[in-house]
Design a protein around this motif. Structure first.
Motif, short mmCIF file in Angstrom:
data_model
loop_
_atom_site.label_atom_id
_atom_site.label_comp_id
_atom_site.label_asym_id
_atom_site.label_seq_id
_atom_site.Cartn_x
_atom_site.Cartn_y
_atom_site.Cartn_z
N ILE A 313 0.84 -1.21 0.00
CA ILE A 313 0.00 0.00 0.00
C ILE A 313 0.87 1.26 0.00
O ILE A 313 0.64 2.20 -0.78
CB ILE A 313 -0.95 0.00 1.22
CG1 ILE A 313 -2.05 -1.05 1.03
CG2 ILE A 313 -1.56 1.39 1.43
CD1 ILE A 313 -2.91 -1.26 2.26
N LYS A 316 2.80 1.62 -3.40
CA LYS A 316 1.93 2.06 -4.50
C LYS A 316 1.51 3.51 -4.34
O LYS A 316 1.51 4.29 -5.30
CB LYS A 316 0.70 1.14 -4.57
CG LYS A 316 -0.20 1.43 -5.76
CD LYS A 316 -1.33 0.40 -5.83
CE LYS A 316 -2.22 0.68 -7.04
NZ LYS A 316 -3.33 -0.31 -7.15
N LYS A 317 1.17 3.88 -3.12
CA LYS A 317 0.69 5.24 -2.87
C LYS A 317 1.75 6.29 -3.16
O LYS A 317 1.45 7.36 -3.71
CB LYS A 317 0.24 5.36 -1.40
CG LYS A 317 -0.29 6.75 -1.04
CD LYS A 317 -0.74 6.79 0.42
CE LYS A 317 -1.23 8.19 0.79
NZ LYS A 317 -1.67 8.25 2.21
N HIS A 318 3.01 5.98 -2.84
CA HIS A 318 4.08 6.98 -2.98
C HIS A 318 5.04 6.65 -4.13
O HIS A 318 6.10 7.26 -4.24
CB HIS A 318 4.85 7.10 -1.67
CG HIS A 318 4.01 7.63 -0.55
ND1 HIS A 318 3.75 8.97 -0.38
CD2 HIS A 318 3.35 6.98 0.46
CE1 HIS A 318 2.97 9.13 0.68
NE2 HIS A 318 2.71 7.95 1.21
#
Length: 383
Positions: A313, A316-318
């Protein structure tokens, strides 16, 4: 010894013989065979002598109707008593998913080398760990050979096809590196500190700063941490099987180890222990979980897949360079080498059984340092 008997048919008088062919490996009882249709007693005696010689030489297979599934069940019944619960589950999964669907219904005596090679080639197109599948499938053939159910092992000389990624150039390895640099680690820990729960932040910090396996940390109890000596005892691992969490010892003695902890890590753990106790008191949690250090809100152990999910998570987010949970362990070893630790020190800290595992990490680190040599020279000479 064979016994001979004359019997009557529509074609006239013929001879038969009966012979004890040994112990049935599946039932444990003695078995006999009967051969008929001989015109004379001498013919029956000649055939009996030939059969007896084949039995002595191991060229005749007792009860040749056994399927691969039959032999697997007999082998696994014995083998499962010598291995850990986690290993049993892993082996069962491999046979159920890949091996028994391809071999199970076949008579083991009819399985050929060519068929084994085709099946291994087929499996290799779907999964990367085809060598593990071959090893397990081969265990059943080796058992059948040992029990005189076959005369040759058809899996013995089967080769493992190369995976596509093994045929790529060396440059592709750079794009698929499963570790982070020091700067990437600092950035990741800052993100987890700001965005994840304190428990998760401490868990990721511990994964990075100790190089421990996730199963080792999720099985950790507060008694395993010596805050006075600044050490952490790793001697067990968490495993989930058939709806239950199981704490078991690791596979190798090298995995049982005592490692040092730095002051920052000890401080974070102390704070987390206080917060955990306060949270348990607030919800009046009375679950007896063995004083596990990292638990869910209700006091039960954390799922083994949870750290993987959280890591993915954040990545993917950053838009971080993608690595796995095991990549954090690799990262710890890499940074230890860069900090000047010896191969022996890294091997012992990570609990590697084989120094080759440690050397593989050491090789890529030294290559990275070599690449920096030219830059260092340039900076020095241009000052």
């Amino acid at each position: 010894m064979a016994s001979f008997q004359k019997y009557s048919t529509k074609q006239g008088q013929l001879w038969l013989f009966k012979m004890d062919t040994g112990i049935n490996p599946q039932t444990g009882k003695r078995q006999t065979t009967t051969r008929r249709g001989f015109k004379t007693k001498k013919e029956a005696q000649t055939a009996a002598a030939k059969l007896e010689q084949e039995l002595v030489n191991g060229l005749l297979i007792n009860n040749n109707n056994f399927t691969y599934q039959d032999i697997f069940e007999e082998w696994f019944t014995n083998h499962s008593q010598t291995i850990k619960t986690s290993t049993i589950a892993t082996i069962e999964s491999k046979f159920k998913s890949h091996i028994l669907p391809r071999f199970g219904k076949l008579k083991i005596k009819d399985i050929t080398k060519a068929y084994c090679q085709r099946m291994i080639n087929e499996i290799a197109t779907n999964i990367a760990s085809v060598n593990d599948i071959k090893i397990q499938a081969n265990q059943v053939f080796k058992y059948a050979l040992k029990m005189d159910l076959i005369t040759k092992n058809p899996m013995e000389h089967v080769s493992i096809p190369k995976q596509p990624n093994e045929l790529l150039s060396e440059h592709s390895e750079v794009d698929k590196r499963n570790y982070w640099t020091k700067e990437e680690i600092k950035h990741f820990l800052e993100l987890t500190k700001n965005e994840l729960s304190y428990r998760d932040y401490v868990l990721f910090h511990l994964l990075i700063y100790t190089g421990a396996r996730k199963g080792e940390l999720l099985a950790l109890t507060w008694e395993d941490i010596d805050f006075e000596a600044g050490s952490l005892r790793l001697w067990k691992t968490l495993f989930y099987n058939k709806g239950k969490f199981i704490i078991q010892t690791p596979k190798t003695k090298e995995s049982k180890r005592l490692i040092s902890l730095d002051p920052k890590t000890l401080s974070l753990l102390k704070k987390w222990r206080i917060r955990q106790r306060e949270a348990n008191m607030a919800i009046k949690n009375t679950i007896d979980n063995g004083n596990i250090a990292f638990t869910r809100e209700d006091g039960t152990p954390i799922r083994l897949a949870y750290p993987n999910e959280k890591l993915n998570i954040v990545i993917k987010k950053h838009n971080l360079h993608p690595i796995t949970i095991h990549g954090l362990r690799h990262t710890h070893a890499s940074l230890l080498f860069e900090a000047g630790a010896s191969i022996k020190e890294v091997q012992e800290r990570l609990g590697h059984t084989d120094v080759k595992m440690t050397m593989n990490i050491y090789t890529h680190v030294t290559n990275t340092l070599k690449e920096q040599t030219a830059t260092k020279f340039q900076r020095y000479i241009e000052l």
